[in-house]
Design an enzyme around this catalytic site. Structure first.
Site, PDB file in Angstrom:
ATOM      1  N   ARG A 164       0.810  -1.219   0.000  1.00  0.00           N
ATOM      2  CA  ARG A 164       0.000   0.000   0.000  1.00  0.00           C
ATOM      3  C   ARG A 164       0.842   1.269   0.000  1.00  0.00           C
ATOM      4  O   ARG A 164       0.595   2.184  -0.795  1.00  0.00           O
ATOM      5  CB  ARG A 164      -0.940  -0.001   1.213  1.00  0.00           C
ATOM      6  CG  ARG A 164      -2.194  -0.818   1.015  1.00  0.00           C
ATOM      7  CD  ARG A 164      -2.878  -1.084   2.337  1.00  0.00           C
ATOM      8  NE  ARG A 164      -2.128  -2.046   3.127  1.00  0.00           N
ATOM      9  CZ  ARG A 164      -2.219  -3.369   2.956  1.00  0.00           C
ATOM     10  NH1 ARG A 164      -3.034  -3.869   2.063  1.00  0.00           N
ATOM     11  NH2 ARG A 164      -1.494  -4.194   3.678  1.00  0.00           N
ATOM     12  N   THR A 165       1.829   1.342   0.891  1.00  0.00           N
ATOM     13  CA  THR A 165       2.592   2.591   1.000  1.00  0.00           C
ATOM     14  C   THR A 165       3.319   2.869  -0.317  1.00  0.00           C
ATOM     15  O   THR A 165       3.234   3.979  -0.860  1.00  0.00           O
ATOM     16  CB  THR A 165       3.596   2.501   2.167  1.00  0.00           C
ATOM     17  OG1 THR A 165       2.890   2.151   3.348  1.00  0.00           O
ATOM     18  CG2 THR A 165       4.308   3.820   2.388  1.00  0.00           C
TER      19      THR A 165
ATOM     20  N   HIS B 264       5.821   5.761  11.147  1.00  0.00           N
ATOM     21  CA  HIS B 264       5.196   5.676   9.823  1.00  0.00           C
ATOM     22  C   HIS B 264       4.286   6.905   9.711  1.00  0.00           C
ATOM     23  O   HIS B 264       3.060   6.806   9.765  1.00  0.00           O
ATOM     24  CB  HIS B 264       4.390   4.374   9.717  1.00  0.00           C
ATOM     25  CG  HIS B 264       4.018   4.001   8.321  1.00  0.00           C
ATOM     26  ND1 HIS B 264       3.990   4.923   7.284  1.00  0.00           N
ATOM     27  CD2 HIS B 264       3.643   2.825   7.774  1.00  0.00           C
ATOM     28  CE1 HIS B 264       3.607   4.305   6.181  1.00  0.00           C
ATOM     29  NE2 HIS B 264       3.398   3.031   6.443  1.00  0.00           N
TER      30      HIS B 264
ATOM     31  N   ARG C  77      11.562   3.540   2.689  1.00  0.00           N
ATOM     32  CA  ARG C  77      11.160   2.598   3.744  1.00  0.00           C
ATOM     33  C   ARG C  77      12.366   1.709   4.033  1.00  0.00           C
ATOM     34  O   ARG C  77      13.044   1.246   3.106  1.00  0.00           O
ATOM     35  CB  ARG C  77       9.986   1.725   3.323  1.00  0.00           C
ATOM     36  CG  ARG C  77       9.796   0.563   4.301  1.00  0.00           C
ATOM     37  CD  ARG C  77       8.569  -0.215   4.091  1.00  0.00           C
ATOM     38  NE  ARG C  77       7.385   0.555   4.494  1.00  0.00           N
ATOM     39  CZ  ARG C  77       6.184   0.023   4.594  1.00  0.00           C
ATOM     40  NH1 ARG C  77       5.993  -1.249   4.327  1.00  0.00           N
ATOM     41  NH2 ARG C  77       5.163   0.752   4.963  1.00  0.00           N
TER      42      ARG C  77
ATOM     43  N   LYS D 203      25.924  -5.710  -3.906  1.00  0.00           N
ATOM     44  CA  LYS D 203      27.361  -5.765  -4.237  1.00  0.00           C
ATOM     45  C   LYS D 203      28.193  -5.068  -3.152  1.00  0.00           C
ATOM     46  O   LYS D 203      29.371  -4.831  -3.337  1.00  0.00           O
ATOM     47  CB  LYS D 203      27.596  -5.094  -5.590  1.00  0.00           C
ATOM     48  CG  LYS D 203      26.940  -5.851  -6.749  1.00  0.00           C
ATOM     49  CD  LYS D 203      27.303  -5.242  -8.097  1.00  0.00           C
ATOM     50  CE  LYS D 203      26.283  -4.215  -8.510  1.00  0.00           C
ATOM     51  NZ  LYS D 203      26.562  -3.597  -9.817  1.00  0.00           N
TER      52      LYS D 203
END
Lengths: 153, 239
Positions: free
Chosen positions: B56-57, B134, B106, B85
């Site tokens: 959703r976010t 959040h 995020r 890497k």
């Protein structure tokens, strides 16, 4: 010449950290990195009598002076300690250590998921006074910790 | 109110007036015709850096960006990036800074968005950092409460579920503490209770709250019931 009997060896030049909370001297030595200091003469008194606190510790370090950051480290371990600068056998300066409102680069965040534990970032903590209790709040992960939970870098 | 170069990292950074302003602007945006909306972010690029899974976010940010006429770059799976890497987090986000006008991040590491905002010269929006914050979900929750009840003030709000690891319930509770006459009821198994530091902050701010283990006992005269799932992925032993 002062004839006062010293329980801890008198120094000509250097630093005397006085009024350390009883039995906290070894911790102070550790946070200042003096427990591995091979260069300076260090003497220490533990559980000496104190009119003000009942018991206190004292550390005397020859030919070594402390930085502001080191004052802050002492304040975290023992907030009532005093730092005396000794020159030619006399006290030239007296400082009462003070817990700063913002502590940069001294406390290691106990939260293993904090960004300061993963990246090369200077930690930042905000000192919170809640009645008699002191807590440190991490600027990054926003968690608060009691002073017993934090370690010093 | 000037929001130029203002980051959205933690709900704790916001005053009530700023939240009110954002919610008022959100209402205007919702009512804006699409032909006007598409002009707002034209020619701009959003970097959407999802170091941790999201549905959703991530897609709500991308959808908003596209509806406002912007484009987006980024990733939602670090296995296809140079992080695999050995590239550092700081180097990765600095590279995206050059490609974009705004960065949404995020990360499972708490404080990652705050750190990004301090080393980048473009606005950073926190799309969730571990169990910490959040903030955009909170703004959305506040907007939903305001839209459905007409006001955020004067509500009895029950919050149930995983209150220990659920970051949205931490942010929402603290945000609600900025509003007037809010009464909170927390319901969770004893092992997943609201952390002491949150309840302590609520107590210091004079917010009335009660704690229950049982949902049936707790539900009474609530204006809003907010349910969260168990955050199994944040349990220390992964069980």
């Amino acid at each position: 010449m002062n004839d006062r009997p010293y329980k801890v060896y008198r120094i000509e030049n250097g630093t005397v950290i006085d009024h350390i909370q009883g039995s906290k001297a070894i911790r102070v030595l550790h946070v200042l990195g003096l427990d591995t200091d091979m260069n300076n003469l260090i003497t220490m008194g533990i559980n000496l009598k104190s009119k003000k606190f009942g018991k206190k510790d004292v550390i005397k370090i020859e030919n070594r002076y402390l930085s502001k950051k080191e004052f802050d480290k002492i304040a975290i371990v023992s907030p009532d300690a005093t730092v005396n600068v000794i020159k030619d056998g006399k006290r030239s300066e007296k400082h009462i250590v003070k817990l700063p409102g913002k502590i940069n680069g001294i406390i290691r965040c106990p939260n293993p998921d904090c960004i300061t534990r993963k990246e090369k970032i200077e930690s930042v903590f905000i000192t919170q006074h809640n009645e008699d209790e002191i807590k440190y709040r991490c600027h990054y992960c926003e968690r608060s910790f009691e002073k017993e939970c934090v370690s010093i870098i | 109110m000037d929001f130029n170069m203002k980051h959205i990292i933690s709900i704790n950074d916001f005053q009530r007036e700023e939240i009110d302003y954002i919610l008022d602007q959100s209402k205007k945006m919702e009512e804006l015709p699409q032909k006007d909306k598409i002009e707002l972010f034209k020619g701009k690029v959003m970097a959407s850096l999802f170091f941790e899974p999201s549905t959703r976010t991530k897609d709500s940010f991308i959808s908003a960006c596209l509806k406002m006429g912007g484009n987006h770059v980024g990733f939602s799976d670090t296995s296809s990036t140079s992080l695999k890497k050995g590239e550092t987090f700081a180097d990765t986000i600095r590279m995206y800074e050059k490609y974009s006008d705004i960065l949404v991040i995020r990360h499972s590491i708490e404080g990652a968005a705050r750190y990004a905002s301090e080393i980048l010269s473009i606005p950073v929006i926190n799309g969730g950092d571990g169990a910490n914050q959040h903030p955009t979900q909170t703004l959305l929750d506040l907007y939903s409460i305001k839209k459905s009840k007409g006001s955020i003030d004067n509500n009895n709000i029950l919050i149930a579920g995983d209150l220990k690891y659920g970051r949205t319930v931490h942010s929402l509770s603290l945000a609600l503490s900025l509003f007037d006459n809010i009464n909170l009821t927390f319901v969770s198994p004893p092992s997943l209770r609201m952390p002491d530091e949150i309840t302590e902050m609520l107590r210091n701010r004079g917010v009335s709250f009660s704690i229950y283990d049982n949902l049936e006992e707790a539900v009474r005269d609530n204006d809003i019931i907010y349910m969260t799932r168990i955050q199994r992925e944040r349990f220390p032993n992964g069980a």
